[in-house]
Design a protein around this motif. Structure first.
Motif, mmCIF file in Angstrom:
data_model
loop_
_atom_site.group_PDB
_atom_site.id
_atom_site.type_symbol
_atom_site.label_atom_id
_atom_site.label_comp_id
_atom_site.label_asym_id
_atom_site.label_seq_id
_atom_site.Cartn_x
_atom_site.Cartn_y
_atom_site.Cartn_z
ATOM 1 N N ILE A 98 -11.920 -15.201 -1.702
ATOM 2 C CA ILE A 98 -10.505 -14.838 -1.892
ATOM 3 C C ILE A 98 -9.623 -15.690 -0.986
ATOM 4 O O ILE A 98 -8.539 -16.133 -1.382
ATOM 5 C CB ILE A 98 -10.304 -13.336 -1.610
ATOM 6 N N THR A 99 -10.090 -15.955 0.238
ATOM 7 C CA THR A 99 -9.331 -16.766 1.194
ATOM 8 C C THR A 99 -9.199 -18.210 0.709
ATOM 9 O O THR A 99 -8.151 -18.847 0.897
ATOM 10 C CB THR A 99 -10.010 -16.731 2.575
ATOM 11 N N VAL A 100 -10.250 -18.731 0.076
ATOM 12 C CA VAL A 100 -10.196 -20.091 -0.472
ATOM 13 C C VAL A 100 -9.054 -20.220 -1.475
ATOM 14 O O VAL A 100 -8.385 -21.250 -1.555
ATOM 15 C CB VAL A 100 -11.546 -20.457 -1.135
ATOM 16 N N TYR A 101 -8.805 -19.155 -2.227
ATOM 17 C CA TYR A 101 -7.709 -19.153 -3.194
ATOM 18 C C TYR A 101 -6.362 -18.862 -2.532
ATOM 19 O O TYR A 101 -5.342 -18.733 -3.226
ATOM 20 C CB TYR A 101 -7.962 -18.104 -4.280
ATOM 21 N N ASP A 102 -6.348 -18.734 -1.206
ATOM 22 C CA ASP A 102 -5.128 -18.456 -0.439
ATOM 23 C C ASP A 102 -4.478 -17.147 -0.883
ATOM 24 O O ASP A 102 -3.255 -17.051 -1.022
ATOM 25 C CB ASP A 102 -4.130 -19.621 -0.590
ATOM 26 N N GLU A 103 -5.314 -16.118 -1.072
ATOM 27 C CA GLU A 103 -4.821 -14.837 -1.562
ATOM 28 C C GLU A 103 -5.133 -13.677 -0.609
ATOM 29 O O GLU A 103 -4.728 -12.540 -0.878
ATOM 30 C CB GLU A 103 -5.438 -14.521 -2.938
ATOM 31 N N TYR A 104 -5.859 -13.943 0.488
ATOM 32 C CA TYR A 104 -6.348 -12.833 1.304
ATOM 33 C C TYR A 104 -5.226 -11.999 1.926
ATOM 34 O O TYR A 104 -5.386 -10.792 2.142
ATOM 35 C CB TYR A 104 -7.284 -13.332 2.399
ATOM 36 N N HIS A 105 -4.077 -12.603 2.183
ATOM 37 C CA HIS A 105 -2.978 -11.853 2.805
ATOM 38 C C HIS A 105 -2.596 -10.625 1.991
ATOM 39 O O HIS A 105 -2.101 -9.635 2.545
ATOM 40 C CB HIS A 105 -1.752 -12.767 2.980
ATOM 41 N N ARG A 106 -2.829 -10.658 0.680
ATOM 42 C CA ARG A 106 -2.492 -9.505 -0.165
ATOM 43 C C ARG A 106 -3.469 -8.344 0.023
ATOM 44 O O ARG A 106 -3.121 -7.186 -0.216
ATOM 45 C CB ARG A 106 -2.472 -9.910 -1.643
ATOM 46 N N PHE A 107 -4.682 -8.663 0.421
ATOM 47 C CA PHE A 107 -5.739 -7.651 0.540
ATOM 48 C C PHE A 107 -5.908 -7.149 1.976
ATOM 49 O O PHE A 107 -6.505 -6.095 2.201
ATOM 50 C CB PHE A 107 -7.071 -8.232 0.042
ATOM 51 N N GLU A 108 -5.378 -7.900 2.919
ATOM 52 C CA GLU A 108 -5.594 -7.578 4.327
ATOM 53 C C GLU A 108 -5.124 -6.174 4.716
ATOM 54 O O GLU A 108 -5.827 -5.476 5.453
ATOM 55 C CB GLU A 108 -4.923 -8.640 5.201
ATOM 56 N N TYR A 225 -0.516 -0.159 1.168
ATOM 57 C CA TYR A 225 -1.816 -0.806 1.359
ATOM 58 C C TYR A 225 -2.353 -1.425 0.073
ATOM 59 O O TYR A 225 -3.365 -2.130 0.104
ATOM 60 C CB TYR A 225 -2.824 0.207 1.904
ATOM 61 N N PHE A 226 -1.690 -1.156 -1.045
ATOM 62 C CA PHE A 226 -2.222 -1.581 -2.341
ATOM 63 C C PHE A 226 -1.225 -2.347 -3.209
ATOM 64 O O PHE A 226 -1.634 -3.037 -4.137
ATOM 65 C CB PHE A 226 -2.700 -0.347 -3.133
ATOM 66 N N ASP A 227 0.061 -2.232 -2.919
ATOM 67 C CA ASP A 227 1.048 -2.770 -3.853
ATOM 68 C C ASP A 227 0.981 -4.289 -3.987
ATOM 69 O O ASP A 227 1.191 -4.829 -5.073
ATOM 70 C CB ASP A 227 2.466 -2.300 -3.510
ATOM 71 N N PHE A 228 0.658 -5.003 -2.895
ATOM 72 C CA PHE A 228 0.562 -6.462 -2.986
ATOM 73 C C PHE A 228 -0.594 -6.894 -3.882
ATOM 74 O O PHE A 228 -0.566 -7.987 -4.461
ATOM 75 C CB PHE A 228 0.389 -7.081 -1.598
ATOM 76 N N ILE A 229 -1.610 -6.062 -3.980
ATOM 77 C CA ILE A 229 -2.744 -6.354 -4.865
ATOM 78 C C ILE A 229 -2.334 -6.106 -6.310
ATOM 79 O O ILE A 229 -2.450 -6.978 -7.177
ATOM 80 C CB ILE A 229 -3.961 -5.473 -4.502
ATOM 81 N N VAL A 230 -1.830 -4.914 -6.564
ATOM 82 C CA VAL A 230 -1.595 -4.458 -7.937
ATOM 83 C C VAL A 230 -0.425 -5.183 -8.592
ATOM 84 O O VAL A 230 -0.441 -5.446 -9.799
ATOM 85 C CB VAL A 230 -1.380 -2.930 -7.948
ATOM 86 N N LYS A 231 0.586 -5.535 -7.805
ATOM 87 C CA LYS A 231 1.767 -6.180 -8.389
ATOM 88 C C LYS A 231 1.469 -7.559 -8.962
ATOM 89 O O LYS A 231 2.245 -8.080 -9.768
ATOM 90 C CB LYS A 231 2.881 -6.278 -7.344
ATOM 91 N N LYS A 232 0.368 -8.174 -8.563
ATOM 92 C CA LYS A 232 -0.001 -9.475 -9.115
ATOM 93 C C LYS A 232 -0.648 -9.367 -10.491
ATOM 94 O O LYS A 232 -0.812 -10.366 -11.192
ATOM 95 C CB LYS A 232 -0.941 -10.210 -8.148
ATOM 96 N N PHE A 233 -1.060 -8.137 -10.852
ATOM 97 C CA PHE A 233 -1.555 -7.934 -12.208
ATOM 98 C C PHE A 233 -0.371 -8.091 -13.165
ATOM 99 O O PHE A 233 0.700 -7.519 -12.943
ATOM 100 C CB PHE A 233 -2.161 -6.539 -12.343
#
Length: 310
Positions: A98-108, A225-233
């Motif tokens: 996930i970090t390789v895709y530069d996306e980990y900040h959303r899951f942290e 804790y979840f909105d940054f993940i779900v909003k990308k859907f």
């Protein structure tokens, strides 16, 4: 204890479940043959969990069977035992990808909050995840996971071609199913934070739009804790694919949904696909393994606990 090639009833049942998950017939005789030459080390000769997931089903099963036989032979579990180490590697490699895709900040925020759950909360969440893994909903998730794990490593976000858009569209079809089955598990964690004890069946039967709405509810402090993940859907893209409304405009290098009067440049489309590949990676294994890991570590004194390298 079974001999090297003899399979117990429980192992035969595991093979039967795997046949459903992989949506293919498993060659049980070949599994027995592989047992003669398979190490109890689940990842022997492999670079990691991703390589393991891409093995033929029979080889995965032979490794699993030998692995769990070794675990059962030594009931005195420790943080350095193979089962714990595999869980640890699942989390660390998932986060690394996930970090390789530069996306980990959303899951942290979600990951950090798992570590901060109190003992009762982590026990309730672990109980939910365990029930989920014993359900047909998990089998459905695994069926969607197998083709996803096979294909996603070929995804190149920098490839702005029509062929890559077609590949991204195919990937998103798997990702949608994974998200719609996996988001309720995030909702289970939110419900735990809300002071509830969630049950598997009601959350898995909840409408996907309602699940996403609750996980992004700005009026509930625990949704943070979840909105940054779900909003990308992207439900618009999901509906465009599902209804056959997606138009690949190769000359303009854009993807259009005529019924929605909406378009994505190839670059924008690739960003949506990449973000949701990260979502799928988190939901297929990383999140569940993280909950398992934290629950397992709570069974040891702090001085004896292992730590994750994230």
């Amino acid at each position: 204890m079974a001999s090297d090639t003899e399979l117990t009833d429980a192992e035969l049942e595991r093979i039967q479940r795997a046949s459903i998950q992989y949506q293919t017939e498993i060659d049980t005789a070949h599994v027995r043959e592989l047992l003669e030459e398979t190490s109890p080390d689940l990842l022997d000769g492999l670079s990691g969990v991703t390589a393991y997931n891409r093995l033929p089903p029979e080889e995965q099963l032979a490794r699993e069977i030998q692995f769990f036989r070794a675990c059962e032979a030594d009931p005195n579990t420790r943080p350095d035992d193979p089962a714990f180490l595999f869980t640890k590697m699942t989390v660390e490699q998932g986060i690394s990808t996930i970090t390789v895709y530069d996306e980990y900040h959303r899951f942290e925020p979600c990951v950090d909050k798992v570590f901060k759950l109190d003992d009762d909360q982590i026990a309730d969440l672990h109980s939910y995840i365990t029930a989920f893994k014993d359900s047909d909903y998990y089998t459905t998730l695994r069926q969607d996971t197998q083709p996803f794990l096979e294909h996603f490593p070929k995804w190149n976000p920098a490839n702005l071609t029509a062929d890559n858009v077609l590949f991204g569209k195919k990937l998103y079809e798997s990702v949608v199913n994974i998200c719609e089955r996996g988001f309720p598990n995030l909702l289970a964690m939110k419900r735990v934070l809300d002071g509830e004890r969630p049950e598997n069946e009601p959350l898995q039967r909840k409408r996907a739009t309602s699940v996403r709405r609750e996980l992004t509810d700005t009026d509930n402090m625990n949704a943070v804790y979840f909105d940054f993940i779900v909003k990308k859907f992207d439900p618009r893209l999901r509906n465009g694919i599902a209804h056959g409304d997606l138009l690949n405009e190769t000359t303009q290098q854009e993807v259009r949904i005529p019924t929605e009067d909406w378009s994505y440049s190839y670059e924008e489309f690739n960003k949506v696909i990449t973000a949701n590949i990260a979502n799928a990676l988190f939901l297929t294994g990383t999140f569940m393994a993280l909950v398992d890991w934290e629950f397992q570590m709570r069974q040891f004194d702090e001085s004896g606990r292992d730590t994750l390298e994230l």
